[in-house]
Write a protein that holds these residues in place. Structure first.
Motif, PDB file in Angstrom:
ATOM      1  N   SER A  62     -43.911 -26.922  -7.222  1.00  0.00           N
ATOM      2  CA  SER A  62     -44.645 -27.997  -6.557  1.00  0.00           C
ATOM      3  C   SER A  62     -45.112 -29.039  -7.563  1.00  0.00           C
ATOM      4  CB  SER A  62     -45.846 -27.422  -5.805  1.00  0.00           C
ATOM      5  OG  SER A  62     -45.435 -26.523  -4.802  1.00  0.00           O
ATOM      6  N   LEU A  63     -45.560 -28.572  -8.731  1.00  0.00           N
ATOM      7  CA  LEU A  63     -46.007 -29.516  -9.752  1.00  0.00           C
ATOM      8  C   LEU A  63     -44.841 -30.353 -10.253  1.00  0.00           C
ATOM      9  CD1 LEU A  63     -48.382 -30.485 -11.516  1.00  0.00           C
ATOM     10  CD2 LEU A  63     -47.680 -28.808 -13.205  1.00  0.00           C
ATOM     11  N   ARG A  64     -43.696 -29.715 -10.445  1.00  0.00           N
ATOM     12  CA  ARG A  64     -42.541 -30.449 -10.953  1.00  0.00           C
ATOM     13  C   ARG A  64     -42.090 -31.527  -9.978  1.00  0.00           C
ATOM     14  NH1 ARG A  64     -36.655 -27.869 -12.677  1.00  0.00           N
ATOM     15  NH2 ARG A  64     -35.819 -29.756 -13.630  1.00  0.00           N
ATOM     16  N   ALA A  65     -42.262 -31.277  -8.689  1.00  0.00           N
ATOM     17  CA  ALA A  65     -41.863 -32.255  -7.679  1.00  0.00           C
ATOM     18  C   ALA A  65     -42.970 -33.277  -7.418  1.00  0.00           C
ATOM     19  CB  ALA A  65     -41.502 -31.547  -6.378  1.00  0.00           C
ATOM     20  N   GLY A  66     -44.103 -33.137  -8.094  1.00  0.00           N
ATOM     21  CA  GLY A  66     -45.235 -34.027  -7.835  1.00  0.00           C
ATOM     22  C   GLY A  66     -45.311 -35.191  -8.797  1.00  0.00           C
ATOM     23  N   ARG A  67     -46.465 -35.858  -8.776  1.00  0.00           N
ATOM     24  CA  ARG A  67     -46.673 -37.033  -9.601  1.00  0.00           C
ATOM     25  C   ARG A  67     -48.159 -37.248  -9.799  1.00  0.00           C
ATOM     26  NH1 ARG A  67     -46.324 -38.221  -4.431  1.00  0.00           N
ATOM     27  NH2 ARG A  67     -47.487 -39.958  -3.532  1.00  0.00           N
ATOM     28  N   PHE A  68     -48.496 -37.947 -10.848  1.00  0.00           N
ATOM     29  CA  PHE A  68     -49.863 -38.409 -11.065  1.00  0.00           C
ATOM     30  C   PHE A  68     -49.855 -39.919 -10.899  1.00  0.00           C
ATOM     31  CE2 PHE A  68     -52.810 -40.453 -14.058  1.00  0.00           C
ATOM     32  CZ  PHE A  68     -54.008 -40.037 -13.514  1.00  0.00           C
ATOM     33  N   VAL A  69     -50.753 -40.409 -10.046  1.00  0.00           N
ATOM     34  CA  VAL A  69     -50.822 -41.840  -9.769  1.00  0.00           C
ATOM     35  C   VAL A  69     -52.095 -42.395 -10.389  1.00  0.00           C
ATOM     36  CG1 VAL A  69     -50.860 -43.630  -8.006  1.00  0.00           C
ATOM     37  CG2 VAL A  69     -49.548 -41.529  -7.619  1.00  0.00           C
ATOM     38  N   HIS A  70     -51.933 -43.367 -11.289  1.00  0.00           N
ATOM     39  CA  HIS A  70     -53.075 -44.026 -11.911  1.00  0.00           C
ATOM     40  C   HIS A  70     -53.374 -45.301 -11.128  1.00  0.00           C
ATOM     41  CE1 HIS A  70     -54.973 -46.272 -15.534  1.00  0.00           C
ATOM     42  NE2 HIS A  70     -55.886 -45.617 -14.845  1.00  0.00           N
ATOM     43  N   VAL A  71     -54.554 -45.340 -10.512  1.00  0.00           N
ATOM     44  CA  VAL A  71     -54.968 -46.504  -9.731  1.00  0.00           C
ATOM     45  C   VAL A  71     -55.782 -47.407 -10.652  1.00  0.00           C
ATOM     46  CG1 VAL A  71     -56.131 -47.318  -7.664  1.00  0.00           C
ATOM     47  CG2 VAL A  71     -55.036 -45.056  -7.664  1.00  0.00           C
ATOM     48  N   LEU A  72     -55.222 -48.550 -11.015  1.00  0.00           N
ATOM     49  CA  LEU A  72     -55.886 -49.477 -11.922  1.00  0.00           C
ATOM     50  C   LEU A  72     -57.067 -50.151 -11.237  1.00  0.00           C
ATOM     51  CD1 LEU A  72     -52.699 -51.121 -13.482  1.00  0.00           C
ATOM     52  CD2 LEU A  72     -54.040 -49.223 -14.359  1.00  0.00           C
ATOM     53  N   PRO A  73     -58.023 -50.669 -12.019  1.00  0.00           N
ATOM     54  CA  PRO A  73     -59.169 -51.369 -11.412  1.00  0.00           C
ATOM     55  C   PRO A  73     -58.742 -52.506 -10.494  1.00  0.00           C
ATOM     56  CG  PRO A  73     -59.594 -50.931 -13.729  1.00  0.00           C
ATOM     57  CD  PRO A  73     -58.177 -50.547 -13.480  1.00  0.00           C
ATOM     58  N   SER A  74     -57.569 -53.100 -10.752  1.00  0.00           N
ATOM     59  CA  SER A  74     -57.065 -54.190  -9.910  1.00  0.00           C
ATOM     60  C   SER A  74     -56.514 -53.686  -8.585  1.00  0.00           C
ATOM     61  CB  SER A  74     -55.968 -54.945 -10.666  1.00  0.00           C
ATOM     62  OG  SER A  74     -54.870 -54.093 -10.937  1.00  0.00           O
ATOM     63  N   GLY A  75     -56.377 -52.375  -8.439  1.00  0.00           N
ATOM     64  CA  GLY A  75     -55.797 -51.801  -7.226  1.00  0.00           C
ATOM     65  C   GLY A  75     -54.327 -51.454  -7.368  1.00  0.00           C
ATOM     66  N   GLN A  76     -53.705 -51.925  -8.439  1.00  0.00           N
ATOM     67  CA  GLN A  76     -52.298 -51.610  -8.669  1.00  0.00           C
ATOM     68  C   GLN A  76     -52.140 -50.136  -8.997  1.00  0.00           C
ATOM     69  OE1 GLN A  76     -50.563 -53.728 -11.950  1.00  0.00           O
ATOM     70  NE2 GLN A  76     -48.530 -52.828 -11.680  1.00  0.00           N
ATOM     71  N   ARG A  77     -51.030 -49.545  -8.539  1.00  0.00           N
ATOM     72  CA  ARG A  77     -50.781 -48.132  -8.758  1.00  0.00           C
ATOM     73  C   ARG A  77     -49.595 -47.943  -9.690  1.00  0.00           C
ATOM     74  NH1 ARG A  77     -52.033 -44.121  -3.960  1.00  0.00           N
ATOM     75  NH2 ARG A  77     -54.049 -44.913  -3.266  1.00  0.00           N
ATOM     76  N   GLN A  78     -49.757 -47.052 -10.655  1.00  0.00           N
ATOM     77  CA  GLN A  78     -48.678 -46.685 -11.567  1.00  0.00           C
ATOM     78  C   GLN A  78     -48.428 -45.190 -11.422  1.00  0.00           C
ATOM     79  OE1 GLN A  78     -49.835 -47.978 -15.490  1.00  0.00           O
ATOM     80  NE2 GLN A  78     -49.257 -50.098 -15.103  1.00  0.00           N
ATOM     81  N   SER A  79     -47.207 -44.851 -11.052  1.00  0.00           N
ATOM     82  CA  SER A  79     -46.866 -43.455 -10.778  1.00  0.00           C
ATOM     83  C   SER A  79     -46.166 -42.835 -11.981  1.00  0.00           C
ATOM     84  CB  SER A  79     -45.957 -43.377  -9.549  1.00  0.00           C
ATOM     85  OG  SER A  79     -45.635 -42.034  -9.252  1.00  0.00           O
TER      86      SER A  79
END
Length: 213
Positions: A62-79
């Motif tokens: 499950s972890l390998r198929a997952g992701r961490f999403v960083h939500v920037l203060p501007s609202g932009q998301r980086q996966s």
């Protein structure tokens, strides 16, 4: 528990093996913005963005198929994909300390990877390679024995007819091998990079579809 984000790091993600079975534990802390741990787990709903978060009893697949999403203060998301945490890597994660996952970008795609030096078994693998070397040191006496045995000299003519026999019985190269031999080293590397880029494009598309769900 938290407070490990150093100056200049927008976020940090850590993981380790749990105390029971192969289950993993993962946590993160954000200095800038917030984060979301996106994994598929039975009975689990995706948590809301948070500055700090920890979750345990995570199946390695499950972890390998997952992701961490960083939500920037501007609202932009980086996966950041967690697909580099393979079953081998998960099995070598320690249970008594945290391993920091490092951001890694390849062909425009972002991943979180576990440094090889922080995994269990790294030192053991080095020791094995060192232990293997004495075994090869024992080999040099063999040529000395051959040199002191003149009886083997008449065997030289016997080996000569084996060369044309091997050439005659050697299998013809396949079409793929013939095509690869026509490529230079640089052309082969460019071809491999192009194929890897296609794979990464498909993987990024999957991540985008998961984020839109």
């Amino acid at each position: 528990m938290y407070g490990l984000v150093s100056e200049g790091d927008p976020f940090k993600v850590f993981t380790r093996r749990g105390s029971v079975g192969d289950a993993l534990v993962i946590r993160f802390e954000c200095k800038e913005g917030m984060g979301v741990l996106g994994i598929r787990k039975g009975g689990r709903t995706e948590p809301s963005p948070a500055v700090a978060y920890e979750e345990e009893d995570i199946d390695p697949a499950s972890l390998r198929a997952g992701r961490f999403v960083h939500v920037l203060p501007s609202g932009q998301r980086q996966s950041y994909a967690l697909s580099r945490i393979s079953s081998d890597v998960a099995g070598r994660l320690p249970s008594d300390r945290w391993v920091e996952l490092k951001p890694h970008t390849e062909y425009g795609f972002r991943y979180l990877v576990a440094p090889e030096a922080d995994l269990d078994g790294t030192t053991a693998s080095i020791q094995v390679s060192i232990e293997d070397q004495p075994a090869t040191v024992v080999v040099p006496p063999a040529p000395a024995r051959v040199a002191t045995q003149p009886v083997r000299e008449p065997t030289i003519p016997v080996r000569e007819p084996t060369l044309p026999n091997r050439e005659a019985t050697a299998p013809l190269p396949s079409v793929a091998e013939a095509a690869l031999r026509m490529l230079s080293r640089d052309q082969a590397v460019d071809h491999l990079k192009a194929e890897m880029h296609k794979v990464h494009q498909l993987q990024q598309r999957v991540l985008e579809l998961e984020e839109s769900l």
